[in-house]
Design a protein around this motif. Structure first.
Motif, short mmCIF file in Angstrom:
data_model
loop_
_atom_site.label_atom_id
_atom_site.label_comp_id
_atom_site.label_asym_id
_atom_site.label_seq_id
_atom_site.Cartn_x
_atom_site.Cartn_y
_atom_site.Cartn_z
N GLU A 28 0.81 -1.23 0.00
CA GLU A 28 0.00 0.00 0.00
C GLU A 28 0.84 1.27 0.00
OE1 GLU A 28 -0.32 -1.74 4.29
OE2 GLU A 28 -0.51 -2.50 2.24
N PHE A 29 2.17 1.14 0.23
CA PHE A 29 3.06 2.30 0.17
C PHE A 29 3.73 2.45 -1.20
CE2 PHE A 29 2.85 1.09 4.62
CZ PHE A 29 2.67 2.31 5.26
N SER A 153 -5.63 13.56 8.10
CA SER A 153 -4.95 14.32 7.05
C SER A 153 -4.05 13.39 6.26
CB SER A 153 -4.13 15.45 7.67
OG SER A 153 -3.40 16.16 6.69
N GLY A 154 -4.32 13.24 4.98
CA GLY A 154 -3.47 12.41 4.14
C GLY A 154 -3.97 10.98 4.00
N TYR A 155 -3.21 10.22 3.23
CA TYR A 155 -3.53 8.81 2.95
C TYR A 155 -2.98 7.91 4.03
CZ TYR A 155 -2.42 4.24 0.90
OH TYR A 155 -2.25 2.90 0.69
N HIS A 156 -3.82 7.00 4.52
CA HIS A 156 -3.44 6.03 5.54
C HIS A 156 -3.64 4.62 5.02
CE1 HIS A 156 -3.94 9.67 7.90
NE2 HIS A 156 -3.31 9.09 8.91
N PRO A 157 -2.80 3.67 5.46
CA PRO A 157 -2.97 2.28 5.03
C PRO A 157 -4.28 1.71 5.56
CG PRO A 157 -1.28 2.45 6.72
CD PRO A 157 -1.62 3.85 6.34
N VAL A 307 3.94 9.50 3.25
CA VAL A 307 4.57 10.57 2.49
C VAL A 307 5.65 9.98 1.60
CG1 VAL A 307 6.23 11.13 4.34
CG2 VAL A 307 5.66 12.86 2.63
N ARG A 308 5.62 10.39 0.34
CA ARG A 308 6.61 9.96 -0.63
C ARG A 308 7.43 11.19 -1.06
NH1 ARG A 308 8.02 5.26 -0.55
NH2 ARG A 308 8.09 4.78 -2.77
#
Length: 345
Positions: A28-29, A153-157, A307-308
């Motif tokens: 997922e990352f 806030s943001g994308y989580h697994p 974060v990428r």
């Protein structure tokens, strides 16, 4: 009575038994966070809304649901695509969401009118700024009274997003923090390196971060991590290894703390505490979380989700350019200052 994180338990057990931690294609990352060339289409089961929030919450409760989720997104956001694929792309998470919540979409660059609970009308982008939406996707969970139960806030697994849904749907937000609730799932999910990852930019103890009496010469970044943290390993094996990131980090004061440790810390506002106590006070629930403080010790922005490279690079430019002094959110800085030059996310 003990709590049971129903859909999480099996997933955590399977992942905890995984033999290795290499970033496979289906991890997922594993995604490129450059702006998408093809726009995202929101799920057809999202509620078609006039964005009158009082009516949207009322409709959800009338239909027997626990509340409303406001999804803040962008059409070319790679993190939004990752969320759609890995979270709402899973049938169990989709069905659980639809059973307990209505979901409405806000485009953080959009101009449709949004009427809040006080009758004030904003454009979508101003409504997003009002809620300090620095990253997409972000999620505002509203309860039956229209009060904020949780903000992500943001994308989580998947296991963390499922935990967030259950945290609100089962009413746990009324009696405990998401940090404490999530810690149960984290214990079962933990896999990765036994210790914290090192980086040449990290300062060594003692951690005297006080900026309350005299201004520092550079902004401060505090990286909260934990052992056996796959997301931490991915951050160190990916973005933090890139020369462009390493060069920017050298211009900051940066420290790494184990968010569950008793390591002594003198905080930016001059308080003596431990890493664990400070992380709790700051409501740090995600590892790794990076919190940036200005020269006087005031928090600027935090990255508390996946974060990428491009997102982290954007955040560092926002900090090092001093953009935060003029633009209160990263999104507004990108829109008004960077124009089309900064990668979206």
């Amino acid at each position: 009575m003990p709590r049971i994180l129903r859909p999480i338990t099996l997933l955590c057990t399977l992942l905890a038994l995984a033999p290795g931690y290499a970033l496979s294609a289906d991890d997922e990352f594993a995604f490129d966070d450059k702006p998408l060339q093809e726009y995202i289409i929101n799920p057809e089961w999202f509620k078609l809304s006039f964005l009158e929030l009082h009516d949207d919450v009322r409709d959800a409760i009338t239909d027997g649901k626990r509340g409303l989720i406001i999804y803040f997104g962008q059409k070319d956001c790679a993190y939004c695509q990752a969320h759609m694929k890995n979270n709402w792309g899973r049938k169990d998470i989709e069905l659980y969401t639809r059973k307990h919540f209505d979901v409405i979409a806000i485009d953080v660059r959009g101009d449709r009118p949004v009427t809040d609970f006080d009758g004030v009308i904003y454009s979508e982008k101003k409504f997003a700024a009002q809620h300090k939406t620095n990253f997409t996707p972000s999620f505002l969970f509203l309860d039956k009274d229209g009060k904020t139960a949780l903000k992500l806030s943001g994308y989580h697994p998947p296991y963390q997003f499922q935990a967030a849904l259950e945290f609100v749907a089962d009413g746990h937000y009324r009696k405990e923090s998401f940090r404490d609730y999530l810690a149960l799932a984290e214990a079962a999910f933990a896999h990765g390196n036994e210790g914290l990852n090192e980086h040449v930019a990290f300062s060594h103890p003692p951690y005297a971060l006080d900026r309350s009496r005299f201004a520092a010469s550079a902004p401060l970044a505090v990286v909260f991590e934990q052992p056996k943290c796959h997301a931490c390993d991915v951050l160190h094996a990916g973005p933090l290894l890139q020369p462009e990131i390493s060069e920017k980090l050298k211009k900051l004061e940066i420290v790494q703390l184990d968010m569950w440790s008793d390591t002594p810390v003198l905080t930016p506002d001059g308080k003596h505490t431990t890493a664990k106590e400070w992380a709790g006070k700051l409501d740090v629930y995600y590892a790794p979380t990076i919190i940036f403080f200005d020269e006087r010790g005031k928090e600027i922005i935090r990255v508390d989700s996946v974060v990428r490279l491009f997102r982290l690079n954007n955040v560092l430019e926002y900090i090092l350019s001093g953009g935060y002094r003029t633009y209160p959110t990263l999104q507004r800085w990108r829109r008004e200052f960077k124009k089309g030059d900064a990668p979206r996310g």
